[in-house]
Structures are given as C-alpha cells and as structure tokens.
Design an enzyme around this catalytic site. Structure first.
Site, PDB file in Angstrom:
ATOM      1  N   SER A 143      73.362  21.045 -13.689  1.00 35.97           N
ATOM      2  CA  SER A 143      74.467  21.870 -14.202  1.00 35.97           C
ATOM      3  C   SER A 143      74.760  21.483 -15.643  1.00 35.97           C
ATOM      4  O   SER A 143      74.549  20.323 -16.040  1.00 35.97           O
ATOM      5  CB  SER A 143      75.727  21.634 -13.361  1.00 35.97           C
ATOM      6  N   TYR A 156      81.994  15.703  -9.650  1.00 37.33           N
ATOM      7  CA  TYR A 156      80.948  16.737  -9.684  1.00 37.33           C
ATOM      8  C   TYR A 156      80.061  16.533 -10.919  1.00 37.33           C
ATOM      9  O   TYR A 156      78.829  16.503 -10.817  1.00 37.33           O
ATOM     10  CB  TYR A 156      81.573  18.139  -9.708  1.00 37.33           C
TER      11      TYR A 156
HETATM   12  N1  LIG Z   1      77.548  28.756  -9.819  1.00 35.33           N
HETATM   13  C1  LIG Z   1      77.606  28.044 -10.948  1.00 35.33           C
HETATM   14  O1  LIG Z   1      78.373  28.357 -11.887  1.00 35.33           O
HETATM   15  C2  LIG Z   1      76.711  26.841 -11.121  1.00 35.33           C
HETATM   16  C3  LIG Z   1      76.605  26.280 -12.392  1.00 35.33           C
HETATM   17  C4  LIG Z   1      75.801  25.165 -12.560  1.00 35.33           C
HETATM   18  C5  LIG Z   1      75.110  24.636 -11.489  1.00 35.33           C
HETATM   19  N2  LIG Z   1      75.228  25.198 -10.257  1.00 35.33           N
HETATM   20  C6  LIG Z   1      74.479  24.585  -9.155  1.00 35.33           C
HETATM   21  O2  LIG Z   1      73.652  25.553  -8.550  1.00 35.33           O
HETATM   22  C7  LIG Z   1      73.358  25.153  -7.205  1.00 35.33           C
HETATM   23  C8  LIG Z   1      73.522  26.362  -6.287  1.00 35.33           C
HETATM   24  O3  LIG Z   1      74.906  26.675  -6.221  1.00 35.33           O
HETATM   25  P1  LIG Z   1      75.441  28.176  -6.208  1.00 35.33           P
HETATM   26  O4  LIG Z   1      76.182  28.376  -7.468  1.00 35.33           O
HETATM   27  O5  LIG Z   1      74.352  29.108  -5.837  1.00 35.33           O
HETATM   28  O6  LIG Z   1      76.549  28.072  -5.044  1.00 35.33           O
HETATM   29  P2  LIG Z   1      76.551  28.551  -3.537  1.00 35.33           P
HETATM   30  O7  LIG Z   1      76.403  30.029  -3.451  1.00 35.33           O
HETATM   31  O8  LIG Z   1      77.764  27.919  -2.923  1.00 35.33           O
HETATM   32  O9  LIG Z   1      75.238  27.879  -2.934  1.00 35.33           O
HETATM   33  C9  LIG Z   1      75.189  26.557  -2.461  1.00 35.33           C
HETATM   34  C10 LIG Z   1      74.116  26.488  -1.394  1.00 35.33           C
HETATM   35  O10 LIG Z   1      73.965  25.130  -0.944  1.00 35.33           O
HETATM   36  C11 LIG Z   1      73.917  25.125   0.479  1.00 35.33           C
HETATM   37  N3  LIG Z   1      74.437  23.830   0.925  1.00 35.33           N
HETATM   38  C12 LIG Z   1      75.646  23.292   0.647  1.00 35.33           C
HETATM   39  N4  LIG Z   1      75.785  22.121   1.272  1.00 35.33           N
HETATM   40  C13 LIG Z   1      74.634  21.910   1.967  1.00 35.33           C
HETATM   41  C14 LIG Z   1      74.177  20.875   2.832  1.00 35.33           C
HETATM   42  N5  LIG Z   1      74.943  19.812   3.123  1.00 35.33           N
HETATM   43  N6  LIG Z   1      72.940  20.989   3.367  1.00 35.33           N
HETATM   44  C15 LIG Z   1      72.160  22.060   3.080  1.00 35.33           C
HETATM   45  N7  LIG Z   1      72.536  23.059   2.272  1.00 35.33           N
HETATM   46  C16 LIG Z   1      73.771  22.979   1.745  1.00 35.33           C
HETATM   47  C17 LIG Z   1      74.795  26.308   0.911  1.00 35.33           C
HETATM   48  O11 LIG Z   1      74.459  26.845   2.171  1.00 35.33           O
HETATM   49  P3  LIG Z   1      75.158  26.346   3.550  1.00 35.33           P
HETATM   50  O12 LIG Z   1      76.628  26.363   3.306  1.00 35.33           O
HETATM   51  O13 LIG Z   1      74.701  27.343   4.571  1.00 35.33           O
HETATM   52  O14 LIG Z   1      74.606  24.978   3.821  1.00 35.33           O
HETATM   53  C18 LIG Z   1      74.431  27.324  -0.152  1.00 35.33           C
HETATM   54  O15 LIG Z   1      73.252  28.020   0.216  1.00 35.33           O
HETATM   55  C19 LIG Z   1      74.304  23.988  -6.907  1.00 35.33           C
HETATM   56  O16 LIG Z   1      73.597  22.778  -6.970  1.00 35.33           O
HETATM   57  C20 LIG Z   1      75.331  24.073  -8.006  1.00 35.33           C
HETATM   58  O17 LIG Z   1      75.905  22.807  -8.290  1.00 35.33           O
HETATM   59  C21 LIG Z   1      75.999  26.300 -10.044  1.00 35.33           C
END
Ligand SMILES: NC(=O)c1ccc[n+]([C@@H]2O[C@H](COP(=O)([O-])OP(=O)(O)OC[C@H]3O[C@@H](n4cnc5c(N)ncnc54)[C@H](OP(=O)(O)O)[C@@H]3O)[C@@H](O)[C@H]2O)c1
Length: 247
Positions: A143, A156
């Site tokens: 991130s 985080y």
């Molecule tokens: N959105 C942003 O602005 C942003 C910015 C920078 C970085 N990121 C990073 O991008 C990545 C994806 O996040 P996203 O934005 O797509 O959010 P998201 O839609 O909440 O996706 C997170 C995913 O992780 C899975 N997950 C969470 N805890 C888990 C566990 N204990 N075991 C297995 N799977 C797990 C969730 O599925 P389940 O709940 O079904 O397990 C979900 O599929 C993350 O690492 C986040 O930190 C996001």
C-alpha cells in the site's frame, strides 16, 4: 511476453476488490487460477462465472492449519504453482493510544504473517517452475500507506511498510533462482476494504473518494497483469499506482 494461458496461479483476497479483479483478469487471459479467501460462497460464485480452470479454496491466512489444508487442495488441482498474488489484507483504524491489541494482531497476522505463510508454502513451487524454464512470479499487494503516514492507521501502515521491505528482501533471495518478485503499492481504490471501519472511518474514506476519485480494482489488476506478462528476464520490482489526484 509471457503467455498467461500456461500459468498456474494462486490469488489470495479473491472474494472481493483487488484480489477478485486480479483473479478475473488472469482467468480471462487463460490462466488456471485458485481463488483464495475465507468466504467460500463468494469464491464459488466467481469461479462459476470464470469457468472450469478456476476454483475457490476457502482458507484463513491467519491459521496455519487452514493454509496447509488449502495448499494441499491447490497442489492437487494445479500441480506446480508459478504465479502467487498476495492480495488478502485488512485495514482497521486502531489509534495507538487506544491500545486495541486484538485489532493490531489481526492486521499483523493477515497482512504480514499471512503473506509469509503463502510464501513459505509456494516458494519451492516458484523455484521449481523457474528451474524448468517457466516464468515464476510472486506479487505482493502492499500500500502507499507503507510510505505515507495516515493518522490513526499506524499499525496498518507498519504492516504495509514491513511487507514492502519483505518484498525487497525476498527479491534478493529469489532472483538468483529466476523467480520475480513484484511489490505493488496501490493508493485509494474503491473496494470493500473500508467496510470494516466504524462509521466515522467510512465517512473519512467516502470524503477522500469524493475529493480524490478512487481507482477501480480493475486498474490495479491491469498493472498486475502487465507485470506478470512481461518476458521472464524483466522484473518490475516496485510499483506505486495512485489516483492522479492523490498526492
Ligand atoms: N482499497 C484500497 O484503497 C487499498 C489501497 C492500498 C492497498 N490495498 C490493499 O489491497 C489488498 C486488497 O484489499 P481490497 O482493497 O481489495 O479490500 P477487500 O475488498 O476488503 O479485499 C480483501 C480480501 O482479503 C480477504 N481476506 C481478509 N482477511 C483474510 C484472511 N484472514 N484469510 C484469507 N483472506 C482474507 C477478503 O476475503 P474474506 O473476507 O472472504 O476472507 C477479501 O477478499 C489489501 O492487502 C489491502 O491492504 C487496498
């Protein structure tokens, strides 16, 4: 260019957001893809849309037993994996002064130790695939929070800074084996990530969305698809992908 049709991929976080978009693009390009997250129903729905070369593997990256069982299923179905994307992650507002040890632990276990569990499980595959002349990739979704300080999100940010550093170290370890490591740091992206925040946290993200204009998960998936489809001698090792208006 590396042909994605011959890749055997594992994508964590594939139940929603960035992981689901990456899994979708890889599958549409012809790769066999194991979709990993906890919500098996979501994974099954997506796999049903993407076709028979994809399948859902419900596992919790914070549990070693769960990871071991899921990895065995993936090996049974895919054989040697040559592309691993770690996108599973959680962002909780946990101001240090509040001392919410359970929230800190959840973020560290998911965003850092969870990635390490997958790295441990699949590094032998990546090395074997590369030794056989195939392209082998490890992609970690870190991130912009690894570099930029957001008040209230110290833990985080610390997990993501650690992940970015881990990626650089892993690249040093794995590049002699011709395994590529890509660390991708997205900025604000419209996903379910903020839904785990309380209402004031959600309001803050909503107002950032309004001011900045969030990326789509598909934008991040485009970048990953580009990186892993380069010829195997080219490793895009560090990528920051921001909305144009995010300073
Ligand atoms: N959105 C942003 O602005 C942003 C910015 C920078 C970085 N990121 C990073 O991008 C990545 C994806 O996040 P996203 O934005 O797509 O959010 P998201 O839609 O909440 O996706 C997170 C995913 O992780 C899975 N997950 C969470 N805890 C888990 C566990 N204990 N075991 C297995 N799977 C797990 C969730 O599925 P389940 O709940 O079904 O397990 C979900 O599929 C993350 O690492 C986040 O930190 C996001």
């Amino acid at each position: 260019m590396t042909d994605l049709q011959i890749r055997n991929a594992v994508v964590t976080g594939a139940a929603s957001g960035i992981g689901a978009a990456i899994a979708t693009q890889l599958a549409e390009a012809g790769a066999a893809v194991a979709l990993v997250a906890r919500r098996q129903d979501r994974l099954d729905d997506l796999a049903g849309k993407l076709g028979p070369r994809t399948f859902g593997v419900g596992l919790d990256v914070t549990s070693q037993d769960s990871v071991d069982a899921g990895v065995a299923r993936i090996h049974e179905r895919l054989g040697t994996v040559d592309l691993v994307v770690n996108a599973a992650g959680v962002m909780l507002a946990a101001p240090v002064a509040d001392g919410r040890l359970d929230d800190w632990t959840r973020m560290i276990d998911t965003n850092l130790t969870g990635v390490l569990r997958l790295v441990q499980a699949f590094t032998p595959d990546l090395i074997a695939a590369a030794a056989a002349g195939r392209t082998a990739d490890l992609v970690n979704i870190s991130s912009i929070g690894a570099h930029v300080v957001f008040p209230g999100y110290a833990v985080y940010g610390a997990t993501k800074a650690a992940l970015t550093h881990l990626s650089a170290s892993l690249r040093a370890d794995l590049s002699p084996y011709d395994v590529r490591v890509t660390n991708l740091e997205p900025g604000l992206t419209d996903t379910e990530l903020a839904t785990h925040l309380d209402s004031s946290g959600q309001d803050l993200i909503a107002s950032m969305n309004e001011q900045i204009g969030a990326l789509h998960a598909e934008d991040i998936a485009d970048v990953v698809t580009f990186a892993v489809s380069r010829r195997r001698e080219l490793n895009l090792r560090q990528i920051i992908a921001l909305p144009t208006r995010q300073a």
